[in-house]
Design a protein around this motif. Structure first.
Motif, short mmCIF file in Angstrom:
data_model
loop_
_atom_site.label_atom_id
_atom_site.label_comp_id
_atom_site.label_asym_id
_atom_site.label_seq_id
_atom_site.Cartn_x
_atom_site.Cartn_y
_atom_site.Cartn_z
N ASP A 66 43.82 44.43 42.10
CA ASP A 66 44.24 44.65 40.73
C ASP A 66 44.48 43.32 40.03
OD1 ASP A 66 46.94 46.57 39.21
OD2 ASP A 66 44.84 46.28 38.66
N TRP A 67 45.20 42.44 40.72
CA TRP A 67 45.49 41.13 40.15
C TRP A 67 44.22 40.35 39.92
CZ3 TRP A 67 44.74 36.08 41.87
CH2 TRP A 67 45.39 35.11 41.11
N VAL A 68 43.31 40.38 40.92
CA VAL A 68 42.06 39.65 40.79
C VAL A 68 41.27 40.16 39.59
CG1 VAL A 68 39.81 39.22 41.82
CG2 VAL A 68 41.83 39.07 43.22
N GLY A 69 41.21 41.48 39.48
CA GLY A 69 40.48 42.06 38.36
C GLY A 69 40.98 41.54 37.03
N SER A 70 42.30 41.56 36.86
CA SER A 70 42.85 41.07 35.59
C SER A 70 42.62 39.58 35.43
CB SER A 70 44.35 41.34 35.52
OG SER A 70 44.65 42.61 35.97
N ALA A 71 42.79 38.86 36.52
CA ALA A 71 42.67 37.40 36.43
C ALA A 71 41.27 37.00 35.97
CB ALA A 71 43.00 36.76 37.77
N THR A 73 39.44 38.46 33.96
CA THR A 73 39.28 38.60 32.51
C THR A 73 40.22 37.68 31.76
OG1 THR A 73 40.91 40.36 32.43
CG2 THR A 73 38.61 41.02 32.73
N GLY A 74 40.95 36.84 32.49
CA GLY A 74 41.83 35.90 31.82
C GLY A 74 43.25 36.41 31.65
N ASP A 75 43.51 37.63 32.13
CA ASP A 75 44.86 38.17 31.98
C ASP A 75 45.63 37.92 33.27
OD1 ASP A 75 46.19 41.59 31.85
OD2 ASP A 75 47.15 39.63 31.62
N LEU A 76 46.55 36.96 33.19
CA LEU A 76 47.29 36.62 34.40
C LEU A 76 48.58 37.44 34.53
CD1 LEU A 76 46.74 32.77 34.41
CD2 LEU A 76 45.88 34.42 36.05
N GLY A 77 48.73 38.45 33.73
CA GLY A 77 49.89 39.32 33.86
C GLY A 77 51.11 38.79 33.13
#
Lengths: 306, 510, 293
Positions: A66-71, A73-77
């Motif tokens: 999940d984290w990788v997926g967001s990362a 796209t540039g979204d680091l949470g």
């Protein structure tokens, strides 16, 4: 050239992926993030509520992907502690650490290289001995000790310099000096030993025999090769400076990335820690690539390498 | 040739630097002169939404900015009106409040029943994520009865309800809060409190200014200090240096040894707080095989530890050794209990009786306690043949192992949210929940009655029985109550309180 | 015509011994080192007290040059009333042990990897460089935190963690040195006459990097000891009440403004040890000398 770059990019991606996976796992191994976030006064049900709210009850692999997926796209949470986007928190603090790191690195370089050369020219001479003492004390004194001594001398006894905060540029003077004193010895010694080795080689002796002035011998022939190990070390040193800044930032109350990393680690603020480690790994790849390129430029014999 | 040495080198650099900056010097931030209080914390305050804050630092700031319906006057121990003028229990599970009129928020909005209803109804929902569920899980819903009247419907009887309403449940302005949520409140806190937030660098620096429009008749009125600047300085030594040089006026949590050293140079105040240190024993851990499943062994361990000496050496100040699993200052903490005085001989006898005359080895995890205290306990136990393997952990990993029943002994502390009532400590550890590794049904029963009864005598009686039994069974080795050492500028008047909440609206300059 | 024989009279053991005796670095550094090692070995005989025996009535007594000191505690006592002199003496064991242990593990791993990467290049180099970069990006503290949570803090955890983590500097430096040596004429000459790859690697290239490796070792010793101090301070290192100079420095940190001797003494001992290692290392480097090419 293109092949070289794409290879390095591939390496960069693999490194980042590996490191982030390892650090993700390590963070879960070092404590339960739900409990850390719930706080010391939290009861078991508070921790459970946090666990569900942040998705810590899902399998680790899912959470990581999940984290990788967001990362990607540039979204680091969002930071769990600060409840703002991670990029915002890091953006606020990266400037301080970069300034601290780069200035300390430059200061260390400016002191270390000439000192190392001078020491190598006359091994066991008094410059060499002094340089050695400087190097040893720089290495063996814990940086927080040096920092605190600086605070006592310049903040308590003589109120000359600010001892905390980075509100004015003077606030950087003490931390930069302390941090570079910590980094300088390694650079100095590598320069010195590299120079000694090179000065003893045949072609340098030949150059001296030809009657070339010492400065030409040093700068044209010797330095280029003596500096090779230094360049590799420098890449590592820069990274070491960034981690050494954790202590310095705490001691001098600077609002930097090092301090953020340590505190986020302790309070299990996963998104922030993951983001910082990601940045670190990218930085290292960049630095080692630069070091290799620099090496290739300085030593033509290496250009054929990989 | 000049005398070269690292010291000389450093001082030449320093001289150079000094000559560059001498004229400029450090910015003058003297406290009394500009009526500004300079504060330093070692830990970063969390974002300023009270409901999401777990640490004291953030809560201290929040209490200056926000108000609750009620307030607890710690000098008299009474609950007094704050945003609510009066209140009453209209039935065992409903409370009705008449709200004060003419109160304004920092942004000029008027305080009405809408604010109470909207704030509380939002924060009790599970989605909101209030950190301490104990503060809100007793509320079922809140209704508006009139512009100045609200009713709280309770989901269960809870003796601590009124305590919670006293500043632990602040009221937010409903327009702003419903639009911007928790994040918005933290970024731009708006309350009715005696100080308003002027600027903040989250976790690093906060600036507050006295709110001239703070409502009349407030229990927090009378603030004399104009500005409060709060900074985070993780290194205590830097704090001491700045305190001594006058750049800081208020610091806290100074370890006892350093407090003693600073006494001659700055003002030091020591005050006891609710937090207590304890060693918890888990008889059921490790499948019930551990030596401490035997009551005599537990009693022996307590006899073997010179807790009084440890308290004097490491807690110092106003701390006292405890014999109960609660702070004597808390309501319900019965003091007439079995006590185990320091007697290594007796300890050895008890151990022999239990079959351990050769001693045994045991692991003890400690978290959030100064390392020397754990080492001192280990050294004392070594004298009677018990080898304690010390394992220092972060609180989160330690408590995780505890709840998983992996630890026979856990050495840590508990703050009871700063509240002087046993409801906030005993049932957590002995009421049958996940932190209860004793699982004694009789204890759980008494504590349940005491926690939910509205009659103070019934509560006191049940707590008394529970506390006595805990001491008899030696389920805990109570250590000492904590004290906090405050470092203050010489010209500052500051009154500490036992709940660890600093109240700077009471402070003043001499 | 360059002499490609690597064996010269300078590397004969007798000659080395003779040169060492005349080299001030080796003598001074070696003597100090020997003294410290002897102190560590004979600690139980030399130390006046048990280093872990606490006495809460005698906390924080100052050393003999200050007023409140007691004669039976020459160097004073720490926060738990333990004799500082005894802790200093026993501390030598831990510092030396940790230093040696970690350097052995990390040095072996790092030098091997660096040699292979620098000499062979190609995909071997890529894989090893990848490992180095991965290791560098991983914060030591995070690994230590996880290791302690899993296994508890102890000397062996510490040596394992540090040993498995600190090989990077060895690898990086050895790799660079190997790369540059690879193209030296005498190496190429050896390859031309068909000498085996591993013979070249371990018998020719490795000895030629001695001075560089020695320097890295001396650098790393201090690094390891200080790292142990930092980790012990965070509760991730040596388990108390074990006396280690690093732990003593960390424990004295709170008192630095008021009882500076608590840090100054183990700090100076550390400095002395590092100085000795460096002098010795430098001296040995000068004595064994770079091989003439």
């Amino acid at each position: 050239m293109l092949g070289y770059i794409s290879k390095r990019l591939l390496v960069a991606f693999c490194v980042c992926a590996t490191v982030s996976a390892i650090s993700f796992a390590l963070m879960f191994m070092s404590g339960d993030p739900a409990i850390a976030i719930a706080g010391a006064g939290g009861r078991a049900q508070d921790a459970e509520a946090v666990r569900i709210a942040y998705g810590f009850d899902r399998p680790i692999v899912i959470q990581y992907l999940d984290w990788v997926g967001s990362a990607l796209t540039g979204d680091l949470g969002r930071s769990i502690y600060f409840n703002v986007p991670v990029t915002e928190i890091i953006g606020n603090r990266v400037g301080v650490t970069l300034t601290l790191g780069v200035l300390s690195f430059l200061l260390a370089l400016v002191v270390a290289v000439p000192l190392g050369i001078a020491a190598a020219l006359r091994p066991n001479g008094w410059v060499d001995r002094i340089a050695l003492i400087l190097a040893v004390t720089g290495q063996a004194i814990p940086s927080f000790w040096l920092g605190l001594m600086a605070i006592v001398v310049f903040g308590v006894w003589y109120d000359w310099l600010p001892i905390s905060g980075a509100e004015t540029w003077q606030g950087y003077i003490l931390p930069v000096i302390v941090l570079s004193y910590y980094a300088m010895p390694a650079m100095m010694r590598i320069t010195r030993s590299g120079m000694i080795d090179v000065l003893a080689t045949d072609y340098v002796r030949a150059a001296k025999a030809k009657g070339l002035p010492m400065s030409t011998v040093i700068f044209r022939h010797a330095l280029r090769n003596a500096v090779l190990p230094l360049v590799s070390l420098a890449a590592v040193q820069l990274g070491l400076l960034l981690s050494g800044s954790i202590v310095i930032e705490s001691v001098f109350a600077l609002n930097g990335l090092g301090r953020l990393a340590w505190e986020s680690l302790l309070r299990s603020d996963l998104p922030v820690v993951q983001a910082i480690i990601l940045i670190l790994s990218l930085l290292y790849v960049l630095l080692t690539t630069l070091a290799d390129i620099l090496n290739a430029i300085l030593d033509p014999r290496l250009r054929g390498a990989s | 040739m000049t005398h070269y040495s690292p010291k000389y080198f450093l001082s030449s650099v320093a001289a150079l630097a000094a000559s560059l900056t001498f004229a400029v010097g450090t910015p003058a931030m003297a406290g009394k002169e500009n009526n500004t209080l300079n504060v330093a914390f070692a830990a970063e305050p969390e974002p300023l939404d009270t409901y999401k804050i777990a640490g004291r630092q953030g809560l201290i700031l929040a209490r200056h900015i926000y108000d609750g319906l009620l307030y607890k006057d710690l000098d008299t121990g009474e609950i007094v009106p704050a945003l609510a003028e009066s209140w009453e229990f209209t039935s065992p599970l409903t409370m009705e409040f008449t709200l004060r009129k003419g109160v304004k928020f920092h942004n000029g909005a008027d305080f009405t029943a809408n604010d109470v209803v909207q704030t509380l109804n939002t924060v009790i929902t599970p989605e909101y994520g209030t950190r301490y569920s104990i503060s809100v899980d007793w509320i079922e819903s809140v209704e508006k009865l009139a512009e100045d009247k609200v009713r709280i419907n309770m989901s269960k009887p809870f003796a601590g309800a009124v305590e919670m309403l006293a500043d632990a449940l602040p009221i937010y302005p409903h327009d702003f809060f419903s639009e911007n949520g928790s994040e918005g409140m933290a970024a731009a806190p708006i309350g009715t409190g005696p100080y308003k937030l002027v600027s903040q660098e989250a976790g690093i620096r906060y600036e507050m200014e006295r709110f001239e429009g703070h409502y009349e008749g407030s229990p927090k009125s009378g603030a004399t200090i104009d500005n409060i600047i709060v900074r985070t300085m993780p290194e205590m030594n830097t704090q001491y240096a700045e305190l001594m040089s006058g750049d800081l006026d208020w610091i806290w949590r100074i370890p006892p040894d350093q407090a003693k050293q600073l006494e001659s140079r700055v003002q030091i105040i020591s005050a006891p707080i609710m937090r207590i240190g304890y060693v918890g024993f888990a008889p059921e851990s490790m499948g019930g095989d551990s030596p401490i499943a035997d009551k005599r062994v537990r009693q022996a361990l307590i006899h073997a530890t010179n807790r009084a000496a440890i308290t004097d050496a490491f807690a110092g100040g106003a701390s006292k050794m405890l014999n109960t699993a609660c702070n004597p200052a808390q309501f319900g903490c019965e003091q007439d209990v079995t006590s185990y005085e320091y007697d290594p001989e007796k300890a050895r006898a008890l151990l022999a009786e239990a079959g351990y005359e050769d001693g045994f080895e045991m692991e003890m995890v400690f978290a959030a306690m100064p390392r020397p205290t754990a080492e001192a306990v280990a050294a004392d136990l070594a004298n009677v043949g018990v080898t304690l393997i010390l394992n220092e952990q972060q609180y989160s990993s330690g408590i995780g192992k505890w709840r998983a029943k992996e630890l026979p002994a856990f050495f840590s502390n508990w703050g009871s949210y700063g509240i002087g009532d046993a409801v906030f400590i005993l049932s957590n550890f002995f009421g049958g929940g996940a932190d209860d590794l004793v699982q004694d049904p009789e204890l759980a029963e008494w504590l349940n009655v005491a926690d939910t009864a509205s009659d103070r005598d019934v509560r006191a009686e049940n707590y008394s029985m529970a506390v006595k039994k805990i001491a008899d069974e030696a389920y805990w080795m109570p250590m000492y109550n904590f004290n906090v050492n405050y470092g203050l500028a010489e010209d500052l008047n500051f009154t500490p309180h036992p709940d660890e909440f600093a109240r700077w609206w009471i402070s003043s300059w001499k | 015509m360059t002499d490609i024989s690597p064996v010269s009279s300078e590397t004969q053991p007798a000659t080395i011994w003779r040169k060492s005796l005349r080299n001030s670095g080796v003598m001074i550094g070696g003597t100090i080192l020997a003294i410290i090692i002897l102190i560590a070995i004979f600690a139980p005989l030399i130390a006046p007290h048990d280093p872990v025996a606490q006495d809460l009535s005698r906390r924080l007594l100052p050393p003999f040059w200050q007023d409140r000191s007691l004669p039976e505690h020459l160097l004073g006592t720490d926060q738990l009333g333990r004799d500082y002199l005894s802790r200093m003496i026993y501390g030598a064991r831990v510092s030396l042990g940790v230093g040696l242990g970690v350097i052995l593990v990390s040095g072996t791993i790092g030098i091997t990897l660096g040699l292979l990467a620098g000499y062979f290049g190609g995909w071997v180099d890529m894989v090893i460089s990848f490992a180095i970069t991965t290791r560098l990006s991983l914060p030591i503290v995070l690994v230590a935190l996880a290791a302690v949570a899993l296994g508890g803090a102890s000397l062996w955890t510490l040596i394992t963690v540090l040993g498995l983590l600190l090989w990077d500097r060895f690898a990086v430096i050895t790799r660079a040195a190997a790369q540059s040596l690879r193209h030296q004429e005498f190496i190429m000459g050896l390859r031309a006459i068909g000498a085996g790859r591993f013979r070249i690697l371990f018998l020719e290239i490795l000895p030629n990097m001695q001075s560089t490796i020695l320097v890295v070792v001396t650098l790393e010793v201090a690094n390891v000891i200080l790292l142990e101090a930092a980790l012990s301070f965070l509760g991730l290192g040596v388990r108390p009440p074990t006396p280690s100079w690093g732990l003593m420095i960390s424990e004295g940190r709170d008192n630095i403004l008021f009882d500076p001797w608590l840090i100054a003494m183990p700090g100076s001992a550390l400095c002395l040890l590092v100085l000795a290692v460096n002098l010795f290392g430098d001296g040995m480097r000068d004595v064994t000398g770079p091989v003439r090419k």
